[in-house]
Design a protein around this motif. Structure first.
Motif, PDB file in Angstrom:
ATOM      1  N   LEU A  22      20.931  -9.690  -0.241  1.00 43.46           N
ATOM      2  CA  LEU A  22      20.451 -10.665  -1.216  1.00 43.46           C
ATOM      3  C   LEU A  22      19.352 -10.049  -2.079  1.00 43.46           C
ATOM      4  O   LEU A  22      19.337 -10.207  -3.299  1.00 43.46           O
ATOM      5  CB  LEU A  22      19.919 -11.909  -0.497  1.00 43.46           C
ATOM      6  CG  LEU A  22      19.499 -13.076  -1.376  1.00 43.46           C
ATOM      7  CD1 LEU A  22      20.680 -13.574  -2.191  1.00 43.46           C
ATOM      8  CD2 LEU A  22      18.943 -14.192  -0.518  1.00 43.46           C
ATOM      9  N   ALA A  23      18.437  -9.300  -1.463  1.00 40.85           N
ATOM     10  CA  ALA A  23      17.369  -8.648  -2.217  1.00 40.85           C
ATOM     11  C   ALA A  23      17.957  -7.648  -3.212  1.00 40.85           C
ATOM     12  O   ALA A  23      17.515  -7.577  -4.360  1.00 40.85           O
ATOM     13  CB  ALA A  23      16.394  -7.948  -1.272  1.00 40.85           C
ATOM     14  N   HIS A  24      18.971  -6.913  -2.794  1.00 45.61           N
ATOM     15  CA  HIS A  24      19.575  -5.914  -3.670  1.00 45.61           C
ATOM     16  C   HIS A  24      20.302  -6.605  -4.819  1.00 45.61           C
ATOM     17  O   HIS A  24      20.194  -6.178  -5.962  1.00 45.61           O
ATOM     18  CB  HIS A  24      20.540  -5.024  -2.891  1.00 45.61           C
ATOM     19  CG  HIS A  24      19.833  -4.145  -1.908  1.00 45.61           C
ATOM     20  ND1 HIS A  24      19.737  -2.797  -2.072  1.00 45.61           N
ATOM     21  CD2 HIS A  24      19.177  -4.429  -0.766  1.00 45.61           C
ATOM     22  CE1 HIS A  24      19.054  -2.272  -1.057  1.00 45.61           C
ATOM     23  NE2 HIS A  24      18.704  -3.251  -0.264  1.00 45.61           N
ATOM     24  N   ALA A  25      21.020  -7.672  -4.538  1.00 44.88           N
ATOM     25  CA  ALA A  25      21.781  -8.374  -5.561  1.00 44.88           C
ATOM     26  C   ALA A  25      20.870  -9.097  -6.547  1.00 44.88           C
ATOM     27  O   ALA A  25      21.203  -9.241  -7.716  1.00 44.88           O
ATOM     28  CB  ALA A  25      22.742  -9.369  -4.905  1.00 44.88           C
ATOM     29  N   SER A  26      19.723  -9.552  -6.102  1.00 38.42           N
ATOM     30  CA  SER A  26      18.845 -10.346  -6.961  1.00 38.42           C
ATOM     31  C   SER A  26      17.855  -9.506  -7.743  1.00 38.42           C
ATOM     32  O   SER A  26      17.094 -10.040  -8.538  1.00 38.42           O
ATOM     33  CB  SER A  26      18.086 -11.358  -6.095  1.00 38.42           C
ATOM     34  OG  SER A  26      17.201 -10.682  -5.225  1.00 38.42           O
ATOM     35  N   GLY A  27      17.837  -8.197  -7.518  1.00 40.63           N
ATOM     36  CA  GLY A  27      16.886  -7.349  -8.222  1.00 40.63           C
ATOM     37  C   GLY A  27      15.494  -7.383  -7.614  1.00 40.63           C
ATOM     38  O   GLY A  27      14.550  -6.920  -8.212  1.00 40.63           O
ATOM     39  N   LYS A  28      15.376  -7.919  -6.421  1.00 42.70           N
ATOM     40  CA  LYS A  28      14.075  -8.004  -5.767  1.00 42.70           C
ATOM     41  C   LYS A  28      13.750  -6.699  -5.049  1.00 42.70           C
ATOM     42  O   LYS A  28      14.621  -5.911  -4.723  1.00 42.70           O
ATOM     43  CB  LYS A  28      14.064  -9.165  -4.781  1.00 42.70           C
ATOM     44  CG  LYS A  28      14.223 -10.495  -5.494  1.00 42.70           C
ATOM     45  CD  LYS A  28      13.683 -11.606  -4.690  1.00 42.70           C
ATOM     46  CE  LYS A  28      13.739 -12.880  -5.516  1.00 42.70           C
ATOM     47  NZ  LYS A  28      12.940 -13.907  -4.937  1.00 42.70           N
ATOM     48  N   ALA A  29      12.451  -6.512  -4.815  1.00 42.61           N
ATOM     49  CA  ALA A  29      11.994  -5.321  -4.113  1.00 42.61           C
ATOM     50  C   ALA A  29      12.410  -5.372  -2.652  1.00 42.61           C
ATOM     51  O   ALA A  29      12.402  -6.445  -2.034  1.00 42.61           O
ATOM     52  CB  ALA A  29      10.478  -5.213  -4.218  1.00 42.61           C
ATOM     53  N   ASP A  30      12.768  -4.220  -2.086  1.00 43.79           N
ATOM     54  CA  ASP A  30      13.025  -4.155  -0.652  1.00 43.79           C
ATOM     55  C   ASP A  30      11.909  -3.397   0.072  1.00 43.79           C
ATOM     56  O   ASP A  30      11.927  -3.257   1.282  1.00 43.79           O
ATOM     57  CB  ASP A  30      14.403  -3.580  -0.333  1.00 43.79           C
ATOM     58  CG  ASP A  30      14.638  -2.168  -0.871  1.00 43.79           C
ATOM     59  OD1 ASP A  30      13.659  -1.466  -1.236  1.00 43.79           O
ATOM     60  OD2 ASP A  30      15.808  -1.757  -0.940  1.00 43.79           O
ATOM     61  N   LEU A  31      10.913  -2.894  -0.704  1.00 40.72           N
ATOM     62  CA  LEU A  31       9.753  -2.224  -0.139  1.00 40.72           C
ATOM     63  C   LEU A  31       8.626  -2.253  -1.172  1.00 40.72           C
ATOM     64  O   LEU A  31       8.878  -2.093  -2.371  1.00 40.72           O
ATOM     65  CB  LEU A  31      10.086  -0.762   0.205  1.00 40.72           C
ATOM     66  CG  LEU A  31       8.948   0.118   0.731  1.00 40.72           C
ATOM     67  CD1 LEU A  31       8.428  -0.383   2.080  1.00 40.72           C
ATOM     68  CD2 LEU A  31       9.402   1.574   0.846  1.00 40.72           C
ATOM     69  N   VAL A  32       7.416  -2.467  -0.691  1.00 38.03           N
ATOM     70  CA  VAL A  32       6.221  -2.368  -1.528  1.00 38.03           C
ATOM     71  C   VAL A  32       5.408  -1.201  -0.982  1.00 38.03           C
ATOM     72  O   VAL A  32       5.209  -1.097   0.233  1.00 38.03           O
ATOM     73  CB  VAL A  32       5.398  -3.672  -1.483  1.00 38.03           C
ATOM     74  CG1 VAL A  32       4.103  -3.521  -2.255  1.00 38.03           C
ATOM     75  CG2 VAL A  32       6.225  -4.843  -2.006  1.00 38.03           C
ATOM     76  N   VAL A  33       4.964  -0.307  -1.877  1.00 40.10           N
ATOM     77  CA  VAL A  33       4.158   0.842  -1.470  1.00 40.10           C
ATOM     78  C   VAL A  33       2.834   0.800  -2.220  1.00 40.10           C
ATOM     79  O   VAL A  33       2.814   0.726  -3.453  1.00 40.10           O
ATOM     80  CB  VAL A  33       4.877   2.186  -1.736  1.00 40.10           C
ATOM     81  CG1 VAL A  33       3.948   3.363  -1.439  1.00 40.10           C
ATOM     82  CG2 VAL A  33       6.142   2.281  -0.897  1.00 40.10           C
ATOM     83  N   VAL A  34       1.739   0.830  -1.462  1.00 44.05           N
ATOM     84  CA  VAL A  34       0.403   0.904  -2.028  1.00 44.05           C
ATOM     85  C   VAL A  34      -0.134   2.292  -1.735  1.00 44.05           C
ATOM     86  O   VAL A  34      -0.093   2.745  -0.594  1.00 44.05           O
ATOM     87  CB  VAL A  34      -0.526  -0.171  -1.404  1.00 44.05           C
ATOM     88  CG1 VAL A  34      -1.971   0.048  -1.826  1.00 44.05           C
ATOM     89  CG2 VAL A  34      -0.046  -1.561  -1.785  1.00 44.05           C
ATOM     90  N   THR A  35      -0.616   2.972  -2.773  1.00 42.97           N
ATOM     91  CA  THR A  35      -1.262   4.269  -2.610  1.00 42.97           C
ATOM     92  C   THR A  35      -2.722   4.069  -2.988  1.00 42.97           C
ATOM     93  O   THR A  35      -3.057   3.965  -4.171  1.00 42.97           O
ATOM     94  CB  THR A  35      -0.587   5.346  -3.475  1.00 42.97           C
ATOM     95  OG1 THR A  35       0.817   5.353  -3.196  1.00 42.97           O
ATOM     96  CG2 THR A  35      -1.173   6.722  -3.180  1.00 42.97           C
TER      97      THR A  35
END
Length: 167
Positions: A22-35
């Motif tokens: 669902l995340a892939h189909a909806s254009g949503k992020a599957d990971l958030v990375v903070v540097t």
């Protein structure tokens, strides 16, 4: 009992795959990375950066959060486990800090690990413009973006999305 547990595990696996698809189909992020060293937050999907944002953190951003009040943002892998639409800082998305490792470390040191670490919007009491405020580390250890950016994150991140916070 064994059949019941097997059924529950199978259902959880199906739900996990469904949520990922669902995340892939909806254009949503599957990971958030903070540097932290770059003051950046990036949204990723399938290993590709969708968008990056400049962030503000706590007054003492270097190093892993150890205890409540140390003004540090934690480092490690967590989940973005719930959203709060009525945050004191516009909107917020909760980071699942402290995890078991954080609790064990704090317990061994005889300190409290703290908590309530969020990605959130602007300080409503600031006299600075949103862009000016993002040039300073002003939170108590949270990750701050502008309210307009928070609206984008709100739409792009589902509850349960992993977040990795790097030094």
């Amino acid at each position: 009992m064994r059949v019941f547990l097997s059924t529950i595990i199978s259902l959880l696996l199906v739900l996990s795959v469904f949520q990922t698809n669902l995340a892939h189909a909806s254009g949503k992020a599957d990971l958030v990375v903070v540097t932290k060293s770059e003051s950046s937050l990036s949204l990723l999907r399938e290993g590709k950066v969708l968008k990056s944002y400049r962030i503000a953190m706590g007054d003492n951003p270097v190093g892993h959060k150890l205890t409540e009040g140390d003004q540090r943002t934690p480092e490690g892998r967590y989940l973005l486990d719930y959203k709060k639409s009525d945050s004191a800082y516009y909107r917020s998305i909760h980071i699942s800090y402290p995890n078991d490792e954080d609790r064990l470390r704090a317990n061994a040191l005889g300190i409290e690990p703290g908590g309530q670490i969020m990605i959130h919007g602007e300080n409503p009491n600031s006299s600075l413009s949103p862009i000016e405020a993002q040039q300073y580390n002003w939170t108590d250890g949270c990750i701050a973006v502008t309210n307009a950016e928070m609206d984008e994150l709100w739409r792009a991140i589902d509850e349960g999305t992993p977040i990795e916070i790097w030094p």
